[in-house]
Design a protein around this motif. Sequence first.
Motif, mmCIF file in Angstrom:
data_model
loop_
_atom_site.group_PDB
_atom_site.id
_atom_site.type_symbol
_atom_site.label_atom_id
_atom_site.label_comp_id
_atom_site.label_asym_id
_atom_site.label_seq_id
_atom_site.Cartn_x
_atom_site.Cartn_y
_atom_site.Cartn_z
ATOM 1 N N MET A 256 0.822 -1.172 0.000
ATOM 2 C CA MET A 256 0.000 0.000 0.000
ATOM 3 C C MET A 256 0.874 1.246 0.000
ATOM 4 O O MET A 256 0.529 2.225 -0.660
ATOM 5 C CB MET A 256 -0.894 -0.082 1.226
ATOM 6 C CG MET A 256 -1.755 1.074 1.401
ATOM 7 S SD MET A 256 -3.155 0.879 0.335
ATOM 8 C CE MET A 256 -4.089 2.193 0.851
ATOM 9 N N LYS A 257 1.966 1.172 0.745
ATOM 10 C CA LYS A 257 2.871 2.307 0.801
ATOM 11 C C LYS A 257 3.483 2.563 -0.567
ATOM 12 O O LYS A 257 3.676 3.713 -0.956
ATOM 13 C CB LYS A 257 3.963 2.078 1.833
ATOM 14 C CG LYS A 257 3.503 2.205 3.233
ATOM 15 C CD LYS A 257 4.676 2.030 4.154
ATOM 16 C CE LYS A 257 4.255 2.189 5.577
ATOM 17 N NZ LYS A 257 5.343 2.046 6.502
ATOM 18 N N LYS A 258 3.766 1.506 -1.282
ATOM 19 C CA LYS A 258 4.354 1.664 -2.602
ATOM 20 C C LYS A 258 3.360 2.334 -3.564
ATOM 21 O O LYS A 258 3.736 3.167 -4.385
ATOM 22 C CB LYS A 258 4.787 0.315 -3.162
ATOM 23 C CG LYS A 258 5.980 -0.243 -2.494
ATOM 24 C CD LYS A 258 6.372 -1.528 -3.162
ATOM 25 C CE LYS A 258 7.602 -2.100 -2.459
ATOM 26 N NZ LYS A 258 8.062 -3.317 -3.094
ATOM 27 N N LEU A 259 2.126 1.953 -3.411
ATOM 28 C CA LEU A 259 1.096 2.526 -4.267
ATOM 29 C C LEU A 259 0.932 4.025 -3.995
ATOM 30 O O LEU A 259 0.824 4.826 -4.927
ATOM 31 C CB LEU A 259 -0.223 1.780 -4.041
ATOM 32 C CG LEU A 259 -1.361 2.198 -4.938
ATOM 33 C CD1 LEU A 259 -1.044 1.912 -6.403
ATOM 34 C CD2 LEU A 259 -2.621 1.493 -4.525
ATOM 35 N N VAL A 260 0.938 4.422 -2.776
ATOM 36 C CA VAL A 260 0.828 5.835 -2.397
ATOM 37 C C VAL A 260 2.055 6.577 -2.880
ATOM 38 O O VAL A 260 1.970 7.694 -3.404
ATOM 39 C CB VAL A 260 0.657 5.980 -0.867
ATOM 40 C CG1 VAL A 260 0.739 7.428 -0.437
ATOM 41 C CG2 VAL A 260 -0.646 5.357 -0.442
ATOM 42 N N LEU A 261 3.225 5.944 -2.749
ATOM 43 C CA LEU A 261 4.462 6.576 -3.194
ATOM 44 C C LEU A 261 4.461 6.770 -4.708
ATOM 45 O O LEU A 261 4.826 7.832 -5.217
ATOM 46 C CB LEU A 261 5.660 5.718 -2.758
ATOM 47 C CG LEU A 261 7.031 6.322 -3.020
ATOM 48 C CD1 LEU A 261 7.206 7.631 -2.265
ATOM 49 C CD2 LEU A 261 8.119 5.351 -2.652
#
Length: 137
Positions: free
Chosen positions: A1-6
């Motif tokens: 999820m963090k990668k997607l937001v990034l």
Amino acid sequence: MKKLVLVFMVVMLASPAFAVEVAPRISDREIIESLAELKAGQKALEAKMDLRFIAMQEQMDQRFTAVDQRFTAMQEQMDQRFEAVDRRLDFIQQLMLITIAGIFGPIPRCARWICACADWRKISNMIWSCNHRKVQN
């Protein structure tokens, strides 16, 4: 999820860079020609504005002249009315003087006649006899 937001944030921050287009090179001659056109347009606008201001000034002058003529006419009418009122007041004053003279004019004659008669008894007898004669008739 963090990668997607990034990834989403990187794409959002980089998107304004896609909106910038590279401008074609403008030569000095084109710049000078466009400035000359702008100056010519500016002079034409100034000439039109001068004509409009001159026309407005002429209209204002005409209106002020018309207003001055109206004031002059009104002043003449008021002067005529005041002269008429002055004539009427002069007439009334003369009429009052004639009326006063008519009322008080005979008094000095009567006073002279009364003063001429030194004997008051004669005056009272004359008055009594005049009244007595009227009663008898």
